[in-house]
Design a protein around this motif. Structure first.
Motif, PDB file in Angstrom:
ATOM      1  N   ASN A 251       0.866  -1.430   0.279  1.00 41.73           N
ATOM      2  CA  ASN A 251       0.004  -0.157   0.092  1.00 41.73           C
ATOM      3  C   ASN A 251       0.806   1.184  -0.172  1.00 41.73           C
ATOM      4  O   ASN A 251       0.563   2.060  -0.373  1.00 41.73           O
ATOM      5  N   LEU A 252       1.799   1.305   0.777  1.00 41.58           N
ATOM      6  CA  LEU A 252       2.896   2.351   0.831  1.00 41.58           C
ATOM      7  C   LEU A 252       3.349   2.698  -0.752  1.00 41.58           C
ATOM      8  O   LEU A 252       3.717   3.838  -1.094  1.00 41.58           O
ATOM      9  N   THR A 254       1.847   2.431  -3.406  1.00 43.75           N
ATOM     10  CA  THR A 254       0.633   2.999  -3.878  1.00 43.75           C
ATOM     11  C   THR A 254      -0.102   4.364  -3.601  1.00 43.75           C
ATOM     12  O   THR A 254      -0.930   4.804  -4.107  1.00 43.75           O
ATOM     13  N   LEU A 255       0.949   4.806  -2.775  1.00 50.28           N
ATOM     14  CA  LEU A 255       0.313   5.920  -2.122  1.00 50.28           C
ATOM     15  C   LEU A 255       0.175   7.384  -3.062  1.00 50.28           C
ATOM     16  O   LEU A 255      -0.713   8.056  -2.879  1.00 50.28           O
ATOM     17  N   VAL A 256       1.208   7.300  -4.084  1.00 52.07           N
ATOM     18  CA  VAL A 256       1.039   8.522  -4.802  1.00 52.07           C
ATOM     19  C   VAL A 256      -0.063   8.363  -5.941  1.00 52.07           C
ATOM     20  O   VAL A 256      -0.851   9.482  -6.087  1.00 52.07           O
ATOM     21  N   GLY A 257      -0.458   7.318  -6.472  1.00 51.07           N
ATOM     22  CA  GLY A 257      -1.647   6.940  -7.419  1.00 51.07           C
ATOM     23  C   GLY A 257      -2.985   6.269  -6.865  1.00 51.07           C
ATOM     24  O   GLY A 257      -3.439   5.790  -7.847  1.00 51.07           O
ATOM     25  N   GLY A 258      -3.008   6.092  -5.593  1.00 51.33           N
ATOM     26  CA  GLY A 258      -3.996   5.199  -4.971  1.00 51.33           C
ATOM     27  C   GLY A 258      -5.363   5.720  -4.768  1.00 51.33           C
ATOM     28  O   GLY A 258      -6.148   5.235  -4.154  1.00 51.33           O
ATOM     29  N   ALA A 259      -5.563   7.156  -5.084  1.00 47.78           N
ATOM     30  CA  ALA A 259      -6.721   7.896  -4.671  1.00 47.78           C
ATOM     31  C   ALA A 259      -7.459   8.691  -5.753  1.00 47.78           C
ATOM     32  O   ALA A 259      -7.935   9.703  -5.730  1.00 47.78           O
ATOM     33  N   VAL A 260      -7.398   8.357  -6.866  1.00 42.25           N
ATOM     34  CA  VAL A 260      -7.727   8.985  -8.183  1.00 42.25           C
ATOM     35  C   VAL A 260      -9.324   9.011  -7.845  1.00 42.25           C
ATOM     36  O   VAL A 260      -9.901  10.305  -8.183  1.00 42.25           O
ATOM     37  N   VAL A 261     -10.164   8.063  -7.741  1.00 40.30           N
ATOM     38  CA  VAL A 261     -11.659   8.140  -7.425  1.00 40.30           C
ATOM     39  C   VAL A 261     -11.740   9.152  -6.093  1.00 40.30           C
ATOM     40  O   VAL A 261     -12.644   9.942  -6.523  1.00 40.30           O
ATOM     41  N   ILE A 262     -11.197   8.978  -5.149  1.00 38.85           N
ATOM     42  CA  ILE A 262     -11.517   9.647  -4.047  1.00 38.85           C
ATOM     43  C   ILE A 262     -11.330  11.301  -4.434  1.00 38.85           C
ATOM     44  O   ILE A 262     -12.128  11.886  -4.070  1.00 38.85           O
ATOM     45  N   GLU A 263      -9.970  11.553  -4.772  1.00 39.90           N
ATOM     46  CA  GLU A 263      -9.736  12.961  -5.226  1.00 39.90           C
ATOM     47  C   GLU A 263     -10.544  13.514  -6.380  1.00 39.90           C
ATOM     48  O   GLU A 263     -10.944  14.576  -6.222  1.00 39.90           O
ATOM     49  N   THR A 264     -11.231  12.791  -7.113  1.00 35.34           N
ATOM     50  CA  THR A 264     -12.034  13.290  -8.119  1.00 35.34           C
ATOM     51  C   THR A 264     -13.520  13.565  -7.491  1.00 35.34           C
ATOM     52  O   THR A 264     -14.186  14.576  -7.784  1.00 35.34           O
ATOM     53  N   SER A 297       7.179   5.182  -7.364  1.00 37.27           N
ATOM     54  CA  SER A 297       6.605   5.059  -5.982  1.00 37.27           C
ATOM     55  C   SER A 297       6.227   3.577  -5.670  1.00 37.27           C
ATOM     56  O   SER A 297       6.763   3.053  -4.462  1.00 37.27           O
ATOM     57  N   ILE A 298       6.039   3.147  -6.701  1.00 42.12           N
ATOM     58  CA  ILE A 298       5.729   1.600  -6.352  1.00 42.12           C
ATOM     59  C   ILE A 298       7.084   0.645  -6.273  1.00 42.12           C
ATOM     60  O   ILE A 298       7.178  -0.112  -5.376  1.00 42.12           O
ATOM     61  N   LEU A 299       7.869   0.888  -7.096  1.00 43.77           N
ATOM     62  CA  LEU A 299       9.284   0.329  -7.106  1.00 43.77           C
ATOM     63  C   LEU A 299       9.826   0.783  -5.829  1.00 43.77           C
ATOM     64  O   LEU A 299      10.722  -0.218  -5.187  1.00 43.77           O
ATOM     65  N   ALA A 300       9.879   1.909  -5.364  1.00 38.20           N
ATOM     66  CA  ALA A 300      10.544   2.591  -4.057  1.00 38.20           C
ATOM     67  C   ALA A 300      10.031   1.703  -3.102  1.00 38.20           C
ATOM     68  O   ALA A 300      10.659   1.133  -2.120  1.00 38.20           O
ATOM     69  N   GLY A 301       8.697   1.273  -2.975  1.00 37.07           N
ATOM     70  CA  GLY A 301       8.092   0.599  -1.924  1.00 37.07           C
ATOM     71  C   GLY A 301       8.571  -0.751  -1.942  1.00 37.07           C
ATOM     72  O   GLY A 301       8.913  -1.621  -0.938  1.00 37.07           O
TER      73      GLY A 301
END
Length: 321
Positions: A251-252, A254-264, A297-301
């Motif tokens: 989950n860490l 996907t922090l950067v791109g994991g909230a597309v729906v919520i932010e929209t 970000s996914i690779l870094a996680g």
């Protein structure tokens, strides 16, 4: 170690290529969004000038080569729509996304671990049944629907929190008042994101605890007269935390791109909403930059998880040694 580094490099190269080709595989052309709905009425010279200005008049592989060359220089290009450097736009939105997703990840992990451990400890009790049913229900609810229900209840029916945005528009708040204003805007999106991501941590923690509680060393500890409190905190909870750590690290990433729906849904000014707008406008450079940031970000996680695992689990050290 070198083999793993090579795997990450291959994944990065594949991701960079997909970041370039996938946006161009979408139907529609950025020309329509650059010139407006009257693009069909534009003279051929003007259309050609627009394509030349964005580099879209060149063959696809030539565009790809220039894209890779620009990436090697750290240049992500300019947004078609905003005519601003993509890197600048990403850096403007990134803190808001990290604030939203980081808060939700922290809350969902803490509550998931606590509730999952208690549910397993009280297996087949009312708490276990209630939390298991609730987690399955939350996991099946679409995040946009849950967000809209929270808005309807806590922003419209009972106006306790703002409906959208991260700050009150046209306000000149500073200091503590500004912090409180941002916190009030964060409540509904963070609660929504926490609820929809809570079930994963809860279920993993519950099943890990159930597995650990059936181990011989737990029975031995109880046979020796160790208190139930010590069995829970010293023996069971600690050994059941590794699968939860795996979920946390995934989950860490996907922090950067994991909230597309919520932010929209909440018109939150983060990367997810910008990604949605870039896809809607066929803004290729912005899409490529946002996808690249999500990929990194996914690779870094994953790299961080590879480095931390041996420190937490001696069995991994033995296998790698």
């Amino acid at each position: 170690m070198l083999e793993r580094v090579g795997q990450y490099v291959l994944v990065l190269i594949a991701a960079i290529s997909l970041n370039f080709f996938l946006p161009r595989a979408m139907p529609g052309s950025p020309l329509q969004f650059l010139a407006g709905e009257d693009v069909a009425l534009l003279p051929a010279e003007d259309r050609q000038a627009l394509l030349a200005r964005t580099g879209l008049d060149q063959p696809l592989m030539v565009q790809y080569g220039k894209y890779v060359g620009s990436l090697a220089r750290g240049d992500l290009g300019y947004s078609y729509q905003a005519n601003k450097p993509v890197l600048t736009m990403l850096m403007e939105r990134l803190p808001w996304t990290l604030l939203l997703t980081g808060s939700a990840l922290l809350l969902s992990t803490v509550f998931g671990v606590i509730v999952g451990a208690l549910a397993a400890w009280r297996r087949n009790g009312w708490l276990d049944h209630a939390t298991l049913t609730s987690s399955i229900l939350l996991d099946s609810v679409p995040s946009f629907w849950l967000g809209m229900m929270l808005v309807a209840l806590f922003a419209v029916q009972w106006p306790l929190f703002p409906v959208f945005g991260a700050r009150t528009p046209w306000s000149s708040l500073t200091g503590w008042a500004n912090v409180m204003d941002i916190a009030r805007h964060l409540v509904l999106p963070v609660v929504t994101l926490t609820l929809v991501s809570l079930s994963g941590t809860f279920l993993v923690m519950r099943y890990a605890m159930l597995s650990v509680l059936g181990e011989d060393y737990i029975r031995t500890a109880r046979a020796k007269g160790v208190s139930e409190r010590q069995v829970l905190y010293k023996h069971a909870l600690r050994n059941a935390s590794m699968p939860v750590f795996t979920v946390f690290m995934l989950n860490l990433g996907t922090l950067v791109g994991g909230a597309v729906v919520i932010e929209t849904v909440f018109a939150f000014p983060g990367l997810g909403r910008m990604l949605f707008e870039a896809a809607s406008n066929r803004d290729y450079p912005l899409l490529q930059g946002a996808f690249l940031m999500v990929t990194l970000s996914i690779l870094a996680g994953n790299i961080l998880a590879d480095l931390v695992y041996p420190l937490l689990d001696p069995r991994v050290r033995v296998q790698r040694g």
